[in-house]
Write a protein that holds these residues in place. Structure first.
Motif, PDB file in Angstrom:
ATOM      1  N   VAL A  32      13.176  13.754   0.217  1.00  0.00           N
ATOM      2  CA  VAL A  32      12.830  13.902  -1.194  1.00  0.00           C
ATOM      3  C   VAL A  32      14.093  13.913  -2.057  1.00  0.00           C
ATOM      4  O   VAL A  32      14.178  13.234  -3.085  1.00  0.00           O
ATOM      5  CB  VAL A  32      12.016  15.197  -1.427  1.00  0.00           C
ATOM      6  N   ASN A  33      15.103  14.670  -1.618  1.00  0.00           N
ATOM      7  CA  ASN A  33      16.331  14.784  -2.396  1.00  0.00           C
ATOM      8  C   ASN A  33      17.077  13.454  -2.502  1.00  0.00           C
ATOM      9  O   ASN A  33      17.578  13.087  -3.566  1.00  0.00           O
ATOM     10  CB  ASN A  33      17.248  15.842  -1.785  1.00  0.00           C
ATOM     11  N   SER A  34      17.174  12.742  -1.399  1.00  0.00           N
ATOM     12  CA  SER A  34      17.893  11.463  -1.419  1.00  0.00           C
ATOM     13  C   SER A  34      17.110  10.421  -2.219  1.00  0.00           C
ATOM     14  O   SER A  34      17.693   9.592  -2.920  1.00  0.00           O
ATOM     15  CB  SER A  34      18.159  10.959  -0.001  1.00  0.00           C
ATOM     16  N   ALA A  35      15.775  10.493  -2.142  1.00  0.00           N
ATOM     17  CA  ALA A  35      14.948   9.570  -2.924  1.00  0.00           C
ATOM     18  C   ALA A  35      15.101   9.826  -4.424  1.00  0.00           C
ATOM     19  O   ALA A  35      15.167   8.888  -5.226  1.00  0.00           O
ATOM     20  CB  ALA A  35      13.483   9.699  -2.515  1.00  0.00           C
ATOM     21  N   PHE A  67      19.633  18.295 -13.547  1.00  0.00           N
ATOM     22  CA  PHE A  67      18.229  18.700 -13.425  1.00  0.00           C
ATOM     23  C   PHE A  67      17.680  18.291 -12.062  1.00  0.00           C
ATOM     24  O   PHE A  67      16.924  19.044 -11.426  1.00  0.00           O
ATOM     25  CB  PHE A  67      17.405  18.063 -14.547  1.00  0.00           C
ATOM     26  N   SER A  68      18.079  17.097 -11.597  1.00  0.00           N
ATOM     27  CA  SER A  68      17.657  16.673 -10.256  1.00  0.00           C
ATOM     28  C   SER A  68      18.273  17.592  -9.198  1.00  0.00           C
ATOM     29  O   SER A  68      17.676  17.846  -8.153  1.00  0.00           O
ATOM     30  CB  SER A  68      18.043  15.209  -9.995  1.00  0.00           C
ATOM     31  N   ASP A  69      19.486  18.107  -9.505  1.00  0.00           N
ATOM     32  CA  ASP A  69      20.107  19.087  -8.606  1.00  0.00           C
ATOM     33  C   ASP A  69      19.258  20.345  -8.498  1.00  0.00           C
ATOM     34  O   ASP A  69      19.060  20.891  -7.412  1.00  0.00           O
ATOM     35  CB  ASP A  69      21.497  19.486  -9.118  1.00  0.00           C
ATOM     36  N   VAL A  70      18.801  20.819  -9.646  1.00  0.00           N
ATOM     37  CA  VAL A  70      17.978  22.037  -9.663  1.00  0.00           C
ATOM     38  C   VAL A  70      16.744  21.848  -8.781  1.00  0.00           C
ATOM     39  O   VAL A  70      16.419  22.691  -7.935  1.00  0.00           O
ATOM     40  CB  VAL A  70      17.557  22.403 -11.106  1.00  0.00           C
ATOM     41  N   LEU A  71      16.048  20.719  -8.987  1.00  0.00           N
ATOM     42  CA  LEU A  71      14.843  20.439  -8.201  1.00  0.00           C
ATOM     43  C   LEU A  71      15.176  20.314  -6.716  1.00  0.00           C
ATOM     44  O   LEU A  71      14.476  20.860  -5.851  1.00  0.00           O
ATOM     45  CB  LEU A  71      14.174  19.153  -8.695  1.00  0.00           C
ATOM     46  N   MET A  95      20.774  20.572   4.047  1.00  0.00           N
ATOM     47  CA  MET A  95      21.932  21.148   3.374  1.00  0.00           C
ATOM     48  C   MET A  95      22.926  20.055   2.980  1.00  0.00           C
ATOM     49  O   MET A  95      23.611  20.168   1.973  1.00  0.00           O
ATOM     50  CB  MET A  95      22.594  22.190   4.276  1.00  0.00           C
ATOM     51  N   LYS A  96      22.989  19.004   3.769  1.00  0.00           N
ATOM     52  CA  LYS A  96      23.873  17.892   3.405  1.00  0.00           C
ATOM     53  C   LYS A  96      23.393  17.240   2.112  1.00  0.00           C
ATOM     54  O   LYS A  96      24.192  16.881   1.244  1.00  0.00           O
ATOM     55  CB  LYS A  96      23.918  16.853   4.532  1.00  0.00           C
ATOM     56  N   SER A  97      22.063  17.092   1.971  1.00  0.00           N
ATOM     57  CA  SER A  97      21.524  16.479   0.756  1.00  0.00           C
ATOM     58  C   SER A  97      21.813  17.350  -0.463  1.00  0.00           C
ATOM     59  O   SER A  97      22.153  16.847  -1.540  1.00  0.00           O
ATOM     60  CB  SER A  97      20.014  16.233   0.894  1.00  0.00           C
ATOM     61  N   ALA A  98      21.683  18.675  -0.299  1.00  0.00           N
ATOM     62  CA  ALA A  98      21.985  19.594  -1.402  1.00  0.00           C
ATOM     63  C   ALA A  98      23.471  19.512  -1.762  1.00  0.00           C
ATOM     64  O   ALA A  98      23.846  19.484  -2.944  1.00  0.00           O
ATOM     65  CB  ALA A  98      21.610  21.019  -1.008  1.00  0.00           C
ATOM     66  N   TYR A  99      24.304  19.464  -0.742  1.00  0.00           N
ATOM     67  CA  TYR A  99      25.757  19.371  -0.944  1.00  0.00           C
ATOM     68  C   TYR A  99      26.130  18.078  -1.677  1.00  0.00           C
ATOM     69  O   TYR A  99      26.954  18.089  -2.596  1.00  0.00           O
ATOM     70  CB  TYR A  99      26.450  19.451   0.417  1.00  0.00           C
TER      71      TYR A  99
END
Length: 306
Positions: free
Chosen positions: A94-97, A56-60, A153-157
C-alpha cells in the motif's frame, strides 16, 4: 502427509519493531503537513504543496505501518491460522503504491506550472522547508534502525527519507527564488521529487507484489530444491511443487514425493527430517509440507496447476 516447521526457524524469530518511534513520526508529519499546506497556499509555491502532499502520504503510510506492526504481533487462531503475518507485506504494498500515485499527481501539476510559472513568496517556502528538514530528519533517525527488519518498516523509512530530501530540494528552490527570482525552479524541483519517488518506490512495490502473489522467492531455484530432495535415498520422484513466502522471514515448500519402495511411516519420518535439514541449510526453507506417495497414478510434473 508429512508436515513440520523446521526447528531452526524458532531460533530466528522476527525482529521486534519499536512502535513508539512510528507514533512520534506520525505526529511530526501531521505538524509538517498542516504547516506546509497553509504555507503553500499563502506563498503560492507548488513545490511546497507537493512536499505537503508527500508528507500527507507519509502520515497515511506511517499509520498503516503502525497498524501492521501491531497486527503482526498477534497470535494465530482457529479462524486465522497464519495470524496476521502478512499485514506488514500488505502495508509495504500500500505504501509503495501510494508513492507511485503521489508521484504521478506531482508530475502532472509540475508540467502545468512549468508552462505557466507563478511568482512565489520565497521567505515562507524557506522557513517551512527548514521545518520539514528538521522534523523529517529526526523521524528518519528514529526509524532507520528498524528499516532493515522488514518491508513494512523499509517502506515507512523510504517515505520519510524521500520527504526529507524533498524538503532540502524545496529549500534550495526557495533560496534561488528569493535571490535570483528563478520561479521556474519551483515546478522543476517538483518534477525531480516525483521522479525520485517513483525510483525509490518501484522496487519495494515489486518485492511486496511478489510475496502477495505467492511467487517463488528470488533467492530460491525450484530445480535446485528438486535436485536436493531427489538425491536422498529411496526418493524416486519429486513433483507438484509449490514454493512461496508467507512473509519476509518464512519460506514454505509443499511437494509430493514418489518413493521407490513402500516404506514404513517411521522410515518416512526419518527421511522427512533429512529433507528439512537439507532444505533449511542449503536453501533457507523453514516450513516443509510433504505428501508421500508410492505407485500412485498422478501427474509427475514438477509444477502442476491446481
Amino acid at each position: 502427509m508429512g508436515h513440520n516447521h523446521h526447528n531452526h526457524a524458532h531460533g530466528h524469530a522476527h525482529p521486534q519493531v519499536e512502535g513508539k518511534n512510528l507514533v512520534i513520526s506520525i505526529f511530526l508529519n501531521i505538524l509538517i503537513t498542516a504547516s506546509q499546506v497553509v504555507g503553500g497556499i499563502i506563498s503560492g509555491s507548488l513545490s511546497l504543496l507537493s512536499d505537503a502532499l508527500h508528507n500527507f502520504s507519509d502520515v497515511l503510510s506511517l499509520i498503516v505501518s503502525y497498524i501492521a506492526n501491531v497486527l503482526s504481533k498477534k497470535k494465530a487462531s482457529t479462524t486465522k491460522t497464519f495470524g496476521y503475518k502478512r499485514a506488514e507485506i500488505i502495508a509495504a504494498f500500500v505504501n509503495s503504491a501510494t508513492l507511485m500515485v503521489v508521484a504521478v499527481l506531482l508530475i502532472k501539476e509540475a508540467i502545468e506550472r512549468f508552462i505557466t510559472p507563478q511568482e512565489v513568496e520565497s521567505d515562507l517556502v524557506i522557513w517551512l522547508s527548514l521545518l520539514g528538514i528538521v522534523a523529517n530528519g529526526f523521524s528518519v533517525f528514529l526509524i532507520k534502525k528498524d528499516s532493515d527488519k522488514n518491508m513494512n518498516m523499509k517502506s515507512a523509512y523510504l517515505h520519510l527519507l524521500t520527504d526529507m530530501l524533498a524538503s532540502v530540494a524545496v529549500l534550495i528552490g526557495g533560496l534561488l527564488m528569493k535571490f535570483y527570482e528563478l520561479y521556474w525552479v519551483d515546478p522543476l524541483l517538483t518534477f525531480i521529487i516525483a521522479v525520485y519517488l517513483i525510483y525509490m518506490g518501484f522496487d519495494l512495490l515489486k518485492d511486496s507484489t511478489r510475496v502477495l502473489m505467492l511467487f517463488t522467492p528470488n533467492t530460491v531455484q525450484v530445480q535446485q530444491i528438486v535436485d536436493t530432495i531427489s538425491s536422498l535415498d529411496d526418493v524416486k520422484n519429486v513433483h507438484h511443487v509449490h514454493l512461496w513466502q508467507l512473509n519476509e522471514n518464512q519460506i514454505h515448500l509443499e511437494a509430493h514425493i514418489d518413493f521407490s519402495e513402500d516404506i514404513k511411516l517411521s522410515e518416512f519420518d526419518k527421511i522427512l527430517e533429512d529433507i528439512e535439514e537439507e532444505l533449511y541449510h542449503k536453501h533457507g526453507i523453514n516450513h516443509v509440507n510433504i505428501q508421500p506417495e508410492f505407485g500412485k497414478c498422478d501427474n509427475k510434473h514438477v509444477i502442476v496447476q491446481d
